[in-house]
Design a protein around this motif. Structure first.
Motif, PDB file in Angstrom:
ATOM      1  N   ALA A 123      38.784  46.097  43.037  1.00  0.00           N
ATOM      2  CA  ALA A 123      37.585  45.657  43.735  1.00  0.00           C
ATOM      3  C   ALA A 123      37.928  44.910  45.017  1.00  0.00           C
ATOM      4  O   ALA A 123      37.162  44.952  45.989  1.00  0.00           O
ATOM      5  CB  ALA A 123      36.747  44.767  42.820  1.00  0.00           C
ATOM      6  N   HIS A 124      39.073  44.240  45.056  1.00  0.00           N
ATOM      7  CA  HIS A 124      39.469  43.515  46.276  1.00  0.00           C
ATOM      8  C   HIS A 124      39.748  44.493  47.412  1.00  0.00           C
ATOM      9  O   HIS A 124      39.416  44.218  48.569  1.00  0.00           O
ATOM     10  CB  HIS A 124      40.698  42.655  45.993  1.00  0.00           C
ATOM     11  CG  HIS A 124      40.437  41.532  45.026  1.00  0.00           C
ATOM     12  ND1 HIS A 124      39.596  40.480  45.324  1.00  0.00           N
ATOM     13  CD2 HIS A 124      40.876  41.317  43.763  1.00  0.00           C
ATOM     14  CE1 HIS A 124      39.534  39.644  44.297  1.00  0.00           C
ATOM     15  NE2 HIS A 124      40.300  40.134  43.324  1.00  0.00           N
ATOM     16  N   THR A 166      37.479  45.197  34.541  1.00  0.00           N
ATOM     17  CA  THR A 166      36.630  44.555  33.535  1.00  0.00           C
ATOM     18  C   THR A 166      35.389  43.967  34.201  1.00  0.00           C
ATOM     19  O   THR A 166      35.323  43.807  35.423  1.00  0.00           O
ATOM     20  CB  THR A 166      37.396  43.444  32.822  1.00  0.00           C
ATOM     21  OG1 THR A 166      37.705  42.408  33.776  1.00  0.00           O
ATOM     22  CG2 THR A 166      38.686  43.978  32.206  1.00  0.00           C
ATOM     23  N   ARG A 167      34.403  43.626  33.367  1.00  0.00           N
ATOM     24  CA  ARG A 167      33.197  42.991  33.895  1.00  0.00           C
ATOM     25  C   ARG A 167      33.531  41.650  34.546  1.00  0.00           C
ATOM     26  O   ARG A 167      32.907  41.273  35.549  1.00  0.00           O
ATOM     27  CB  ARG A 167      32.179  42.810  32.763  1.00  0.00           C
ATOM     28  CG  ARG A 167      30.862  42.193  33.201  1.00  0.00           C
ATOM     29  CD  ARG A 167      30.148  43.062  34.216  1.00  0.00           C
ATOM     30  NE  ARG A 167      29.609  44.251  33.624  1.00  0.00           N
ATOM     31  CZ  ARG A 167      28.367  44.369  33.156  1.00  0.00           C
ATOM     32  NH1 ARG A 167      27.539  43.328  33.192  1.00  0.00           N
ATOM     33  NH2 ARG A 167      27.928  45.508  32.674  1.00  0.00           N
ATOM     34  N   GLU A 168      34.527  40.923  34.010  1.00  0.00           N
ATOM     35  CA  GLU A 168      34.918  39.641  34.608  1.00  0.00           C
ATOM     36  C   GLU A 168      35.485  39.852  36.013  1.00  0.00           C
ATOM     37  O   GLU A 168      35.183  39.076  36.935  1.00  0.00           O
ATOM     38  CB  GLU A 168      35.960  38.952  33.732  1.00  0.00           C
ATOM     39  CG  GLU A 168      35.429  38.417  32.399  1.00  0.00           C
ATOM     40  CD  GLU A 168      35.157  39.513  31.391  1.00  0.00           C
ATOM     41  OE1 GLU A 168      35.689  40.639  31.585  1.00  0.00           O
ATOM     42  OE2 GLU A 168      34.418  39.270  30.422  1.00  0.00           O
ATOM     43  N   ASP A 191      34.002  38.410  39.525  1.00  0.00           N
ATOM     44  CA  ASP A 191      34.793  37.706  40.549  1.00  0.00           C
ATOM     45  C   ASP A 191      34.518  38.298  41.929  1.00  0.00           C
ATOM     46  O   ASP A 191      34.396  37.557  42.926  1.00  0.00           O
ATOM     47  CB  ASP A 191      36.277  37.807  40.229  1.00  0.00           C
ATOM     48  CG  ASP A 191      36.664  36.965  39.019  1.00  0.00           C
ATOM     49  OD1 ASP A 191      35.890  36.056  38.658  1.00  0.00           O
ATOM     50  OD2 ASP A 191      37.744  37.219  38.430  1.00  0.00           O
ATOM     51  N   ALA A 192      34.439  39.603  42.005  1.00  0.00           N
ATOM     52  CA  ALA A 192      34.152  40.250  43.285  1.00  0.00           C
ATOM     53  C   ALA A 192      32.766  39.875  43.786  1.00  0.00           C
ATOM     54  O   ALA A 192      32.562  39.660  44.991  1.00  0.00           O
ATOM     55  CB  ALA A 192      34.275  41.768  43.136  1.00  0.00           C
ATOM     56  N   VAL A 212      26.082  48.675  34.562  1.00  0.00           N
ATOM     57  CA  VAL A 212      26.659  48.103  35.784  1.00  0.00           C
ATOM     58  C   VAL A 212      25.654  48.169  36.928  1.00  0.00           C
ATOM     59  O   VAL A 212      25.505  47.225  37.713  1.00  0.00           O
ATOM     60  CB  VAL A 212      27.969  48.824  36.151  1.00  0.00           C
ATOM     61  CG1 VAL A 212      28.401  48.486  37.569  1.00  0.00           C
ATOM     62  CG2 VAL A 212      29.067  48.448  35.166  1.00  0.00           C
ATOM     63  N   LEU A 213      24.940  49.292  37.031  1.00  0.00           N
ATOM     64  CA  LEU A 213      24.017  49.479  38.142  1.00  0.00           C
ATOM     65  C   LEU A 213      22.749  48.652  38.013  1.00  0.00           C
ATOM     66  O   LEU A 213      22.044  48.428  39.011  1.00  0.00           O
ATOM     67  CB  LEU A 213      23.637  50.957  38.259  1.00  0.00           C
ATOM     68  CG  LEU A 213      24.754  51.909  38.704  1.00  0.00           C
ATOM     69  CD1 LEU A 213      24.286  53.353  38.594  1.00  0.00           C
ATOM     70  CD2 LEU A 213      25.201  51.605  40.133  1.00  0.00           C
ATOM     71  N   THR A 214      22.436  48.195  36.811  1.00  0.00           N
ATOM     72  CA  THR A 214      21.158  47.505  36.600  1.00  0.00           C
ATOM     73  C   THR A 214      21.289  46.023  36.256  1.00  0.00           C
ATOM     74  O   THR A 214      20.398  45.236  36.599  1.00  0.00           O
ATOM     75  CB  THR A 214      20.361  48.207  35.482  1.00  0.00           C
ATOM     76  OG1 THR A 214      21.158  48.269  34.288  1.00  0.00           O
ATOM     77  CG2 THR A 214      19.966  49.614  35.894  1.00  0.00           C
ATOM     78  N   THR A 215      22.381  45.635  35.600  1.00  0.00           N
ATOM     79  CA  THR A 215      22.437  44.254  35.093  1.00  0.00           C
ATOM     80  C   THR A 215      23.658  43.464  35.550  1.00  0.00           C
ATOM     81  O   THR A 215      23.749  42.275  35.242  1.00  0.00           O
ATOM     82  CB  THR A 215      22.414  44.254  33.551  1.00  0.00           C
ATOM     83  OG1 THR A 215      23.588  44.917  33.050  1.00  0.00           O
ATOM     84  CG2 THR A 215      21.179  44.972  33.030  1.00  0.00           C
TER      85      THR A 215
END
Length: 411
Positions: free
Chosen positions: A83-84, A123-125, A129-130, A167-170
């Motif tokens: 993501a970075h 991961t979701r974490e 962070d992103a 991911v797209l909604t919440t």
């Protein structure tokens, strides 16, 4: 003053090394343009510098600057598919692309590199962070959208429908994207997730699809994601017909796009129109041969697998049609035989009735003729009455048999 001059000289040398070859490649053949862009992208990557030119189009065929930037960011994502890197890419897009092509560039790089790096799922974490990293940034919504689309591209490539929808909604990234969550590409990805999910309804998926498809700023990537979702949907009534209609619209708008032609072949395959499906998948293969995309081998394998499936279905349909015709011929022959046997049975009953009446008349007439003391005239009247009665009996049997069999034949 000396520092400024040194910077100017360094900038001029960088321009001669990187930008000048790209400018010279404008108007070159596609193969030469791609070679030059690849070399410059590698030089940028090895030097540790990001490209410092402006991208004005998202055209792989004619724009060496876009192709170079695309190759550069592909290398960056390959080195660190995180993501970075997506955040860095989003910041570069904001600074080095014109508004007219910005969305197309973002969709191309996020979804494309997400597909390439689909094996690396954060991961979701890490995604949270992103999302926190863009908080307070003037372009926070666009940066969050870039990271969100990159991760969505991975989940889409892995057919992780329910996780993609979540991911797209919440997710925190979706919240950070704000109003950009209503962009057609996000709606198309949500439709893709809904079509593949067994927890969401086909009606919900079709509503999202309609919103994405009818958007005025619908892009080629939006069309691709919508058709992709329909093709891989949990089966529902009207799936093939809907995919055929939309894929035909896409082919009419982009006749040289091999993927849209392939989706149209898939639609005809779902509709059991095997000849049309075979024609369109062959057209897709021919168009693919003219495109030197990095994923051509993977797409070629996918198209050939579909072609084999269409051929197999076509042969199976031909065999089933032959068996159907043979069965119908046999059924017709059996029906003819049944009717013939039925007529024979009816004629036999009628014949038995006639012969029975004749034998009864003969026996009765002999008794009347050979015995008794009746006069000749009385015997004749008695024989006439006996014959009339037996004839009436035979006619009733024959008539009743005809009436019963006539009603059965009508039914």
């Amino acid at each position: 003053m000396d520092t400024s001059a040194a910077q100017d000289r360094a900038h001029e040398r960088a321009r001669e090394r990187f930008v000048a070859p790209l400018a010279a490649a404008v108007g070159a053949e596609a193969a030469e343009l791609g070679r030059v862009a690849e070399e410059v992208a590698l030089a940028y990557h090895e030097s540790g510098q990001e490209p410092d030119f402006e991208v004005r189009t998202a055209d792989f065929a004619t724009d060496p600057f876009f192709v170079c930037a695309d190759r550069y960011w592909r290398r960056r994502f390959a080195d660190s598919p995180s993501a970075h890197t997506a955040l860095a890419c989003g910041r570069w897009i904001a600074a080095h692309t014109t508004p007219g092509c910005r969305s197309a560039v973002r969709e191309q790089w996020t979804l494309g590199n997400g597909f390439i790096n689909r094996a690396h799922i954060e991961t979701r974490e890490q995604l949270d962070d992103a999302a926190r990293a863009v908080t307070g940034d003037p372009g926070a919504a666009d940066l969050a959208l870039t990271v969100l689309l990159y991760h969505a591209g991975k989940l889409r490539a892995n057919f992780a429908f329910d996780e993609l929808n979540a991911v797209l909604t919440t997710s925190a990234l979706a919240v950070a994207a704000g109003r950009r969550r209503d962009d057609p590409v996000v709606l198309a990805l949500r439709a893709f997730a809904a079509f593949g999910s067994r927890a969401l309804t086909a009606e919900h998926a079709r509503d999202l699809l309609e919103r994405a498809w009818s958007a005025p700023q619908r892009s080629r990537h939006v069309v691709d994601v919508c058709l992709n979702g329909l093709a891989f949907s949990v089966p529902f009534d009207g799936q093939g017909a809907l995919l055929r209609r939309l894929a035909q619209e896409a082919v009419d708008a982009h006749p040289e796009n091999h993927m849209f032609r392939f989706r149209l072949a898939t639609a005809h395959h779902l509709c059991a129109d095997h000849d049309e499906a075979l024609a369109h998948v062959d057209a897709a293969l021919a168009l693919l041969a003219d495109h030197g995309t990095f994923s051509r081998d993977l797409l070629l394998e996918q198209y050939l697998v579909k072609r084999d499936a269409i051929q197999e279905a076509r042969l199976r349909a031909a065999r089933e049609a032959e068996h159907e015709a043979r069965w119908r011929r046999q059924e017709a022959a059996n029906a003819d035989l049944e009717r013939a046997m039925h007529r024979s049975s009816v004629r036999a009953v009628e014949l038995v009735a006639v012969f029975t009446s004749a034998i009864a008349f003969a026996v009765g007439s002999l008794q009347v003729t050979l015995s008794g003391t009746l006069k000749l005239r009385d015997r004749l009247w008695l024989l006439t009455a006996l014959g009339a009665g037996l004839s009436l009996f035979a006619l009733l049997i024959v008539g009743g048999t005809w009436l019963i069999t006539r009603r059965r034949t009508r039914r």
